[in-house]
Write a protein that holds these residues in place. Sequence first.
Motif, PDB file in Angstrom:
ATOM      1  N   GLN A 140       0.769  -1.271  -0.072  1.00 38.89           N
ATOM      2  CA  GLN A 140       0.048  -0.076  -0.042  1.00 38.89           C
ATOM      3  C   GLN A 140       0.750   1.380  -0.006  1.00 38.89           C
ATOM      4  N   ILE A 141       1.908   1.258   1.086  1.00 38.32           N
ATOM      5  CA  ILE A 141       2.805   2.366   1.097  1.00 38.32           C
ATOM      6  C   ILE A 141       3.488   2.578  -0.438  1.00 38.32           C
ATOM      7  N   PRO A 147       3.347   5.716  -7.763  1.00 33.83           N
ATOM      8  CA  PRO A 147       1.987   5.110  -8.453  1.00 33.83           C
ATOM      9  C   PRO A 147       2.309   4.460  -9.762  1.00 33.83           C
ATOM     10  N   LEU A 148       1.645   3.598 -10.077  1.00 37.27           N
ATOM     11  CA  LEU A 148       1.968   2.731 -11.307  1.00 37.27           C
ATOM     12  C   LEU A 148       1.733   3.457 -12.457  1.00 37.27           C
ATOM     13  N   ASP A 149       3.026   3.311 -13.479  1.00 36.87           N
ATOM     14  CA  ASP A 149       2.686   3.795 -14.910  1.00 36.87           C
ATOM     15  C   ASP A 149       2.730   2.549 -15.723  1.00 36.87           C
ATOM     16  N   ASN A 150       1.972   2.321 -16.412  1.00 38.29           N
ATOM     17  CA  ASN A 150       1.941   1.048 -17.219  1.00 38.29           C
ATOM     18  C   ASN A 150       2.842   1.300 -18.671  1.00 38.29           C
ATOM     19  N   ASP A 151       3.262   2.595 -18.702  1.00 38.38           N
ATOM     20  CA  ASP A 151       4.038   2.764 -19.952  1.00 38.38           C
ATOM     21  C   ASP A 151       5.419   2.263 -20.049  1.00 38.38           C
ATOM     22  N   CYS A 161      11.551  -1.360  -3.692  1.00 39.73           N
ATOM     23  CA  CYS A 161      11.429  -2.706  -3.498  1.00 39.73           C
ATOM     24  C   CYS A 161      12.291  -3.712  -3.153  1.00 39.73           C
ATOM     25  N   VAL A 162      13.703  -3.521  -3.885  1.00 36.78           N
ATOM     26  CA  VAL A 162      14.733  -4.246  -3.701  1.00 36.78           C
ATOM     27  C   VAL A 162      15.457  -3.951  -2.395  1.00 36.78           C
ATOM     28  N   ALA A 163      15.541  -2.738  -2.050  1.00 37.74           N
ATOM     29  CA  ALA A 163      16.136  -2.113  -0.901  1.00 37.74           C
ATOM     30  C   ALA A 163      15.362  -2.250   0.521  1.00 37.74           C
ATOM     31  N   ALA A 164      14.329  -1.984   0.270  1.00 31.65           N
ATOM     32  CA  ALA A 164      13.365  -2.218   1.538  1.00 31.65           C
ATOM     33  C   ALA A 164      13.331  -3.442   1.999  1.00 31.65           C
ATOM     34  N   LYS A 335       6.867  -7.379  -8.449  1.00 27.09           N
ATOM     35  CA  LYS A 335       5.444  -7.388  -8.992  1.00 27.09           C
ATOM     36  C   LYS A 335       4.161  -7.369  -7.843  1.00 27.09           C
ATOM     37  N   SER A 336       4.350  -7.896  -6.798  1.00 23.67           N
ATOM     38  CA  SER A 336       3.589  -7.789  -5.939  1.00 23.67           C
ATOM     39  C   SER A 336       3.364  -6.840  -5.171  1.00 23.67           C
ATOM     40  N   LEU A 337       4.532  -6.265  -4.730  1.00 21.31           N
ATOM     41  CA  LEU A 337       4.642  -4.896  -4.042  1.00 21.31           C
ATOM     42  C   LEU A 337       4.304  -3.675  -4.726  1.00 21.31           C
ATOM     43  N   SER A 338       4.914  -3.450  -6.003  1.00 23.13           N
ATOM     44  CA  SER A 338       4.448  -2.352  -6.700  1.00 23.13           C
ATOM     45  C   SER A 338       3.695  -2.490  -8.016  1.00 23.13           C
ATOM     46  N   GLY A 339       3.341  -3.493  -8.381  1.00 29.99           N
ATOM     47  CA  GLY A 339       2.733  -3.630  -9.646  1.00 29.99           C
ATOM     48  C   GLY A 339       3.738  -3.783 -10.881  1.00 29.99           C
TER      49      GLY A 339
END
Length: 643
Positions: A140-141, A147-151, A161-164, A335-339
């Motif tokens: 969520q955070i 915000p997801l950018d599909n382009d 995601c990796v570093a966290a 993918k799960s965390l950020s889309g």
Amino acid sequence: MNNVPSLNVLLQDVDPKSVRPMDVAFAQFIQELDESCEALSPAAYLLSQTLGKGNVCLDFNKHPGLSSAQLDELFIAVSKSAIVCVLSESQEMQDDVKLPLVLHGKRLYLQRYWLYEKTLHQSMKEKMKSMPWPEQGQSQIIKTLFPLDNDDTDWQAVAACVAANKQFSVITGGPGTGKTTTVIRLLAILIHQYQAHFNRPPIIKLAAPTGKAAMRLTESINGAKNDLSVSESIKQHIPGQASTLHRLLSRNRRGEFKYNRHNPLHLDVLIVDEASMVDLPLMSKLMSALPKHGQIILLGDKDQLASVEAGSVLADICDSEIQHGYSAQNAALIKSLSGEDLTKADLEPEGALLRDHICQLRKSYRFDDDSGIGFLARAANGGDYLRWKKTAQKGFEDLNLINLTQDAFEQFIKLAGREYRSYLQLIDKTGTSDELALAIYSAFSQFQVLCALREGALGVAGLNGSIEQALAQNQLIDVNSQWYLGRPVMIMENDYGLNLYNGDIGIILPQADVGGVVRAKVAFIGSDGAVRWIQPSRLPKHETVFAMTVHKSQGSEFNHCALVLPDYRASVVTKELIYTGITRAKKQLTLIGRESVIQSGLKSKVQRFSGLRDRLWHQDSLTTTPQSPSEHGDTQPEQISLF
């Protein structure tokens, strides 16, 4: 020893001016320790010489200047010496071995450098672990902050995601790719996770190799904090002050670092900016000083020049110039965390565990399609002279590329004089307040001359002298005084008593004492933005800094940067040096040099010898993929603990 040249023969074949007395003295000292092995003297000389060039070891497979037969025979002879610890590629040794030289495979080390490399490798292996965070809550955070950018793939989101989720991670990228932007959002994620799972905020430390880099990191973090889309309870725990690495580790009375493996740093998360500047000994000591549970995130541009001292640690860690992909498990977590859905080109089913701990930011937000600096930087980084020529011919407004001639050089010195005039005109000879000192320092930092060499008319010494003369002719400075007002000085060695470090820059300004007497003092700006006034006579080794080497400029950026290349093909001019010099410029680049020097420089690359890359990317290769952090569930693994 038929094919092995003696020390005397080695010295006969080189320019006497290039022979360092310390290399010869070291060779003689090592030879005296085992007089029965005649190969020790030339081997020790070559080892000391190669250390002076920033290498960590003498590689018997690759050393230039000697034939394969000579290197092979030298290797065999040295391996028989009683003062050499001989190890196969797969062997390690205990820390208490006292022999001065270590032959590991076909690499010859001074024992302490071998230990630095071994210790760093071991510390990194211990950190190749996942954090205990469950996916629920993180997602969520992360999606709020990215915000997801599909382009296009958002590599900043991937990096977060990796570093966290790793105890050790690297976020690398060129100028303007958003390393600091990524990190401040990453800090918000980590604070959220600590508050959710440990009911407390994490202890976060920010650090950089130099005072200038620490000050830039401080400014960047504080500038970006208010724009975060998170609660005030998270923002208030983002640190607003970075320190130098030396200050972080602290020195005790014996000159040793206070914090080490036996007395670890009191922190949960450590962010290190400008990691390409960190040499092998310092990185080894830093990693050893981390607490067992602590996270470390390295930020830096892997394509920049390596550290001035031994090693090219960040490039070795990133396996520079080789593009690695993530494991399927890591891609699934991202993918799960950020889309963000990575492509097949971004995956690597098997390989070294380290591949899941590194993210390269790939989009520059500073240099757009109208930026000649960006195009030129990409050409330099790729060593592509044809691309360089095409860029030069397009007439970009932010580029001023000058062919080096005597007339052009004289005009360039006048240009430098005009650029430096702005800060000198701010000086009030009746005294300087802290506010005025900050304004003068800011004005000085808008422009900087960089060069490849230290000596000669086109080196630091010559350029500083020429610029001083131009300013004196315009009555802007008084060169008859050593401590003339406006003189910028760079510290060249650490002084822990004065809290001054190699690379710190100060400006000599008038300051009135309590009695109203105006005296010349040196104003230094700390990483906290505060002004420190030092008596000029107390300064450690220093030099005037209208011009500095490209090496010394790392960790700095200037609105207008002028890069001066030598008038001959020097070995120091490489694509890394040209790339680093170019990318110090934010808005305007002036480059003066000869086409032949630029062309040969772009074909040349820095190659430092060490065993770290092999250890990390070959010895640590896996045949299976790593465990996903989500498989830990909600339990707290052993490596995470409260103080």
